[in-house]
Every structure is written in C-alpha cells, then in structure tokens.
Design a protein around this motif. Sequence first.
Motif, PDB file in Angstrom:
ATOM      1  N   ASP A   9       0.812  -1.211   0.000  1.00 35.13           N
ATOM      2  CA  ASP A   9       0.000   0.000   0.000  1.00 35.13           C
ATOM      3  C   ASP A   9       0.852   1.271   0.000  1.00 35.13           C
ATOM      4  O   ASP A   9       0.319   2.358  -0.217  1.00 35.13           O
ATOM      5  CB  ASP A   9      -0.958   0.022   1.201  1.00 35.13           C
ATOM      6  N   GLU A  10       2.162   1.145   0.198  1.00 33.97           N
ATOM      7  CA  GLU A  10       3.046   2.311   0.195  1.00 33.97           C
ATOM      8  C   GLU A  10       3.802   2.374  -1.128  1.00 33.97           C
ATOM      9  O   GLU A  10       4.584   1.480  -1.456  1.00 33.97           O
ATOM     10  CB  GLU A  10       4.025   2.242   1.360  1.00 33.97           C
ATOM     11  N   MET A  11       3.557   3.432  -1.899  1.00 29.81           N
ATOM     12  CA  MET A  11       4.175   3.558  -3.211  1.00 29.81           C
ATOM     13  C   MET A  11       5.700   3.568  -3.165  1.00 29.81           C
ATOM     14  O   MET A  11       6.350   2.928  -3.998  1.00 29.81           O
ATOM     15  CB  MET A  11       3.662   4.804  -3.934  1.00 29.81           C
ATOM     16  N   ARG A  14       6.877   0.019  -2.988  1.00 28.40           N
ATOM     17  CA  ARG A  14       6.695  -0.681  -4.265  1.00 28.40           C
ATOM     18  C   ARG A  14       7.780  -0.277  -5.254  1.00 28.40           C
ATOM     19  O   ARG A  14       8.372  -1.124  -5.928  1.00 28.40           O
ATOM     20  CB  ARG A  14       5.316  -0.392  -4.860  1.00 28.40           C
ATOM     21  N   SER A  15       8.020   1.014  -5.349  1.00 29.20           N
ATOM     22  CA  SER A  15       9.004   1.523  -6.313  1.00 29.20           C
ATOM     23  C   SER A  15      10.401   0.997  -6.003  1.00 29.20           C
ATOM     24  O   SER A  15      11.151   0.615  -6.905  1.00 29.20           O
ATOM     25  CB  SER A  15       9.003   3.053  -6.310  1.00 29.20           C
ATOM     26  N   GLU A  32       1.491  -4.114 -10.385  1.00 26.35           N
ATOM     27  CA  GLU A  32       1.602  -3.595  -9.025  1.00 26.35           C
ATOM     28  C   GLU A  32       0.197  -3.290  -8.510  1.00 26.35           C
ATOM     29  O   GLU A  32      -0.710  -2.996  -9.295  1.00 26.35           O
ATOM     30  CB  GLU A  32       2.418  -2.300  -8.984  1.00 26.35           C
ATOM     31  N   ASP A  34      -1.912  -1.609  -4.703  1.00 29.24           N
ATOM     32  CA  ASP A  34      -1.761  -1.069  -3.351  1.00 29.24           C
ATOM     33  C   ASP A  34      -2.825  -1.594  -2.391  1.00 29.24           C
ATOM     34  O   ASP A  34      -2.942  -1.114  -1.271  1.00 29.24           O
ATOM     35  CB  ASP A  34      -1.774   0.455  -3.370  1.00 29.24           C
TER      36      ASP A  34
END
Length: 247
Positions: A9-11, A14-15, A32, A34
Amino acid sequence: MIRALVIDDEMPARSELCFLLEDFNDVKVVGEADNVRDAVALIKQIPTDVVFLDINMPGVSGIQLAEGLKTHPAPPAIVFVTAYTQYAVKAFELSALDYLVKPVETKRLAQALEKVRQRMRADKAAAAPAPQNEPVTTNRLMVDRAGKKQFLTISDVLFAMAKDDYTYLFTAEDRFISSTSLARIEAQLEGQGFFRAHRRYLINLHKVDTLESQPGGTLTLTLVGNSETIPVSRRRAASLKTALRSL
C-alpha cells in the motif's frame, strides 16, 4: 522468466522493490497494486509466478490474501515483504516461500528469487505435457477504433505505450488504443521481437532506427516511421543492445 507482482500500500516501498528487481535479468514485474482487491484482480488476469506481498495493508491484510490463494487452481509463490518480524511463523504456516524484512537487501532478494526458480523448475518437471498449455501465437491484436473493435497486424506495430488506464499502439500511419494492460500485451507478444525498453514502453526491435547514449547510462531510441524519442531505462540498456545484436 519469473513474472512477479508487487503488492504494497506504500508507493515508495513498491518503487524500491521494483527498482531492485530490475537488477535480475530473468525477472519481469508484470503488475503492481496497493490493496488486496486489486491484487486479486491482477492475479486472475495476468499469469504470475511470484507475489511479493506486504502484510499490513488497509482493509484485507496480506495474510488474508495468502490464505485465500490456497484455493487458487495454480497459486503463485508468496514472498512476504514487511517491516515486522512477528508474522514470520504465520507466514510459513501458509507455505510462504520466503519472508523478507524491509528495507530489503539485494542479497536476501536474490536468495528469495532462487527459491522461486527452484519451485518453478519443480513444477515444470512435475507437470504432464498438455496441448492446452502450449503458448498460442497470434499475428493480430484487438484494438479500439472509433468505438469499434478491429484487429491490428502485429508486424505493423512500432511500439506500445502505457498511459493512464490504457495502452496506445503506434504504427507508421496511425495510433490505436486498447484497454488491455501493457504487461498483458507484452505477454501476448512474447517471442515476436518486442522488448520492454522502459516501464511505459514496449518496442518492436525490428523497427529500431537510431540508438543514442545519454548521461547516466540511459539510452534513447527512435523507430522507423515515427519521430517520437523513446527512453530506455539504465537497467535495460545492456539487454536491449544484446537483443538488437541477436536479430
């Protein structure tokens, strides 16, 4: 090729994980999400070998998603990626392949991916050959044109570009739109001379016209019949040159 989904849920998280995965030539991030609802939709839509899954997410947790996937006809491997260590026992009770603690170290990620490779090799050896599992090669893609569906010949496609919720496909004469994700189009075109040059761009290797080095190790390229400059990410530059030499 290991097809991976990244669910967190945290961009920034993920990045960062996607960035680390780009170092592995046999790994492709195919999607991807979230939240768990979108994750389930992706797993149903896109063939996936491994899900890198956060545990603490709003609403339905990663643990609950893993429990639900146990009934999936071909569940992907689960690698939990979390800032907390207290869920490790529960994770392995759910047959998780590995459990990574944030911030993820490249060495531990490499170990997790080797477990994924071993599982994939074991699954392949155990599976009986079946004609329906053979890849289907097509020379056409369905696109939208003036509100109508039509077929586009793959060899005419110069490149595809992801933008917003759509994929735009460009030929020398025109531009077409598709609601199919870039990742799914890439899977459809596997083995037909296309290359993911950038997270947003899929190019036809046979149509590359110019290739130019940029500061920082990146590249830009143009394609025959199109003036748009397409970026090539630093981590895909060497693979692109190899792919072009092998044509």
